[in-house]
Design a protein around this motif. Sequence first.
Motif, PDB file in Angstrom:
ATOM      1  N   SER A 469       0.806  -1.225   0.000  1.00 47.71           N
ATOM      2  CA  SER A 469       0.000   0.000   0.000  1.00 47.71           C
ATOM      3  C   SER A 469       0.842   1.281   0.000  1.00 47.71           C
ATOM      4  O   SER A 469       0.498   2.237  -0.717  1.00 47.71           O
ATOM      5  N   PRO A 470       1.969   1.378   0.759  1.00 49.08           N
ATOM      6  CA  PRO A 470       2.784   2.609   0.655  1.00 49.08           C
ATOM      7  C   PRO A 470       3.350   2.811  -0.748  1.00 49.08           C
ATOM      8  O   PRO A 470       3.464   3.942  -1.219  1.00 49.08           O
ATOM      9  N   VAL A 537      -7.502   1.493  -3.627  1.00 48.31           N
ATOM     10  CA  VAL A 537      -6.600   2.593  -3.974  1.00 48.31           C
ATOM     11  C   VAL A 537      -7.097   3.902  -3.372  1.00 48.31           C
ATOM     12  O   VAL A 537      -6.304   4.713  -2.859  1.00 48.31           O
ATOM     13  N   ILE A 538      -8.409   4.135  -3.399  1.00 50.03           N
ATOM     14  CA  ILE A 538      -8.961   5.361  -2.800  1.00 50.03           C
ATOM     15  C   ILE A 538      -8.696   5.392  -1.304  1.00 50.03           C
ATOM     16  O   ILE A 538      -8.314   6.434  -0.738  1.00 50.03           O
ATOM     17  N   VAL A 539      -8.870   4.234  -0.629  1.00 47.25           N
ATOM     18  CA  VAL A 539      -8.584   4.168   0.807  1.00 47.25           C
ATOM     19  C   VAL A 539      -7.113   4.466   1.073  1.00 47.25           C
ATOM     20  O   VAL A 539      -6.770   5.186   2.025  1.00 47.25           O
ATOM     21  N   MET A 540      -6.223   3.929   0.237  1.00 47.50           N
ATOM     22  CA  MET A 540      -4.786   4.189   0.413  1.00 47.50           C
ATOM     23  C   MET A 540      -4.476   5.683   0.281  1.00 47.50           C
ATOM     24  O   MET A 540      -3.668   6.234   1.038  1.00 47.50           O
ATOM     25  N   ARG A 548       1.782   8.144   6.110  1.00 43.91           N
ATOM     26  CA  ARG A 548       2.901   8.275   7.031  1.00 43.91           C
ATOM     27  C   ARG A 548       3.959   7.212   6.744  1.00 43.91           C
ATOM     28  O   ARG A 548       5.153   7.494   6.736  1.00 43.91           O
ATOM     29  N   ARG A 549       3.524   5.975   6.514  1.00 45.81           N
ATOM     30  CA  ARG A 549       4.481   4.903   6.204  1.00 45.81           C
ATOM     31  C   ARG A 549       5.203   5.175   4.891  1.00 45.81           C
ATOM     32  O   ARG A 549       6.413   4.938   4.767  1.00 45.81           O
ATOM     33  N   SER A 550       4.472   5.668   3.906  1.00 50.73           N
ATOM     34  CA  SER A 550       5.083   5.959   2.609  1.00 50.73           C
ATOM     35  C   SER A 550       6.158   7.034   2.735  1.00 50.73           C
ATOM     36  O   SER A 550       7.271   6.888   2.203  1.00 50.73           O
ATOM     37  N   GLU A 554      10.269   6.576   2.300  1.00 46.28           N
ATOM     38  CA  GLU A 554      10.964   7.379   1.297  1.00 46.28           C
ATOM     39  C   GLU A 554      12.069   8.220   1.925  1.00 46.28           C
ATOM     40  O   GLU A 554      13.170   8.323   1.380  1.00 46.28           O
ATOM     41  N   ARG A 555      11.799   8.811   3.076  1.00 45.84           N
ATOM     42  CA  ARG A 555      12.818   9.619   3.749  1.00 45.84           C
ATOM     43  C   ARG A 555      14.005   8.763   4.174  1.00 45.84           C
ATOM     44  O   ARG A 555      15.160   9.188   4.048  1.00 45.84           O
ATOM     45  N   LEU A 556      13.717   7.569   4.679  1.00 46.24           N
ATOM     46  CA  LEU A 556      14.804   6.684   5.086  1.00 46.24           C
ATOM     47  C   LEU A 556      15.658   6.292   3.897  1.00 46.24           C
ATOM     48  O   LEU A 556      16.898   6.270   3.970  1.00 46.24           O
TER      49      LEU A 556
END
Length: 746
Positions: A469-470, A537-540, A548-550, A554-556
């Motif tokens: 999902s992320p 996809v809409i819920v994601m 937040r997980r995405s 990505e930052r990591l």
Amino acid sequence: MVQDLALILGVAGIVTLIFKKLKQPLVLGYIVAGFLVSPHMPYTASVADMKSVHLWADIGVMFLLFSLGLDFSFKKILKMGASPVISTITIIFCMSMLGVLAGHAFGWGRMDCIFLGGMLAMSSTTIIYKAFDDLGLRQQQFAGLVMSVLILEDILAIVMMVMLSAIASGSSPDGSKMIGSIVSIVFFLVLWLVVGIFAVPLFLRRVRRLINNEVMLIVSLGMCCAMAVFSAKVGFSSAFGAFIMGSILAETVEAEKIEKLVEPVKNLFGAIFFVSVGMLVDPEILINYAPAIAALVLTILVGQAVFGSFAFMLGGESLKSAMRCGFSMAQIGEFSFIIASLGLSLGVISDFLYPVVVAVSVITTFLTPYMIRLATPAYNALEHQLPSRLITSLNQLTMSRPNSQKENLWRRLLSQMAINTLVYSILSTAVIALMFTFFLPFMHQVLPGWDLHWYANAITGVITVLIISPFLRAMVMKKNRSEEWRTLWEESNRNRLPLLFTILVRGVIAVGFIFSICNHLSHFTNAIMITIGVVAVIVMIFSRSVKRRSILLERLFINNLRSRDIEAQVHGKKRPLYEGKLLDRDIHIADFEVPANSLWMGSTLKSLNLGKKYGVHISSILRGGFRLNIPNGDYLIYPCDRLQVIGSDEQLSKFQQALNTEVIQDDLTVENREMKLRQLIIGSNSPFIGKTLQESGIRDIYSCMVVGLEEGKENLSPVPASRRFQEGDIIWLVGEEESLKALFEV
């Protein structure tokens, strides 16, 4: 095995010493050493167990490519822009075609011609770098362009090896196999790099306090071998996997340390590889194929001079700069040997091709310095012969012309979206494949029976969707608020529909992943599965936890990718950003290290007057991990300082020559400089009677040192500065033989 290793390294050591004395590339020395210990040389001792040598050679190839990966950065390639990419692809295509045509002209087999084309397309990074260094050209601008193209050539050589393996595996390879091979390479390359850059720096950061040099060497080589094994398991070569692991570790803070630790291992096994290359040189084959060798040498020299220069002009270089670049690449080297070894190991090329290529490499290597020097006279002659209008047209020949600002915005935005979609699609595909291959059978074992079969499928499907999902959310939403997006949205209403269409396309791709999961695990109708995909996809998109997980992932990843740059900035090792913005193309920045025996050490910049003497400017001094920017004239120069210098090619060349020549010369009589301890008894006619230690001139005049006064005690007594020497004093002196001799004769 030990006897063979002793013979190989012993002969290689002697031959390379000779080549070092003759200022020739060591690679040629290894090849000559291999010829001397080969079964084809009846007058010298020969290696008994060739299988072991070939095994060591394979390990050498793996470590060579691992080290190449450590010295390589994908970020460097991305920052180069289109110019070196255009030049590299043009050179490889043209030289490969020349190689294939040359093979057909001699009536060689189809696979011999294909592999020959690959060998002739690969210039030698090692040999060119050494030639630039010997000729004092390494800091010049055209040399940097050549090295950029060589890096890209090395990368494409890895891809070419995989492609050649795929071609060799089928009796009649067609376009679909080629496309499948390319897709497979791209898929695993992106997957390994993304996962590796995410996981490996994180692991090294966690165990950093526990790792010393010994542990770091073992851990890094362990990672190299593990990736090599995994690469071989999925159908690629072990060398390809070693290169990938090296390029992953190149983005970590520990990259430079690993490179230094691995270098002795690479040098050892690399030497064995090049020695094994020399063992395949058969004098009889060289005599029989002398016309082919001469023709291939001529093909490389003329081909690189013509097509290499043309390729650099396509990349945006002027005719003079392009000719200097193209003439510099007129040789083949280590990767040609590796490709030839691949062909032999696969059993698809003839035995004669390897020694022929080695002979061609040796000849072109010797000619490399002369080709580099020939570039400027060739340009001058061409300039006199061709019309000035044609010279102007050639200088403007380029495929990398700037587009309008609007086209640049669209191209940049769409390319970034395409890259994001590709990366997240590959990650999602890999997760789905792993879940269906390992987790789904496990769930069927935990929940056996037909009644629980659907529960196992449902649990697997839900967990799979949660994991990806992320990735799917980032695929749809990434770059929708970027600067390019906002500029195009506000610029014109006509841009809004195409921008919304990009979201729709990425949304459809994300729904497609959900659809594929449902299709594999259920028997719902297509309408129901599409509806489930759209809802998911809409819920994601609107889920804060998924967002937040995405962002966290990505930052990591970005922090891991930038960790080496951050470390370089902290320690003052990163080059300044304004380097690429100097307006004059003849002015650039180069790094120079002050030799430990430099005559400049201890002098101020004001006293050295470098600007007036050489026309250069010292922009920064890198010292002990710190950067001293814009130093004034009162700064002192210390040994091993790294100077960042701004100037033209000619000015930087003069500066480098002065830096390397104005040094303290080596002591040629070092054997006579031994320090000795002597006893001196002050006699009645000694000139030292009544004088203090300073007044005697023992240190200043005779370069000797009084270490003590013997007074009948267990230890020597120190000589006070105010004490005057008396008759009968027994003093002990330290000095060189000649100095002591002069002192005792007084």
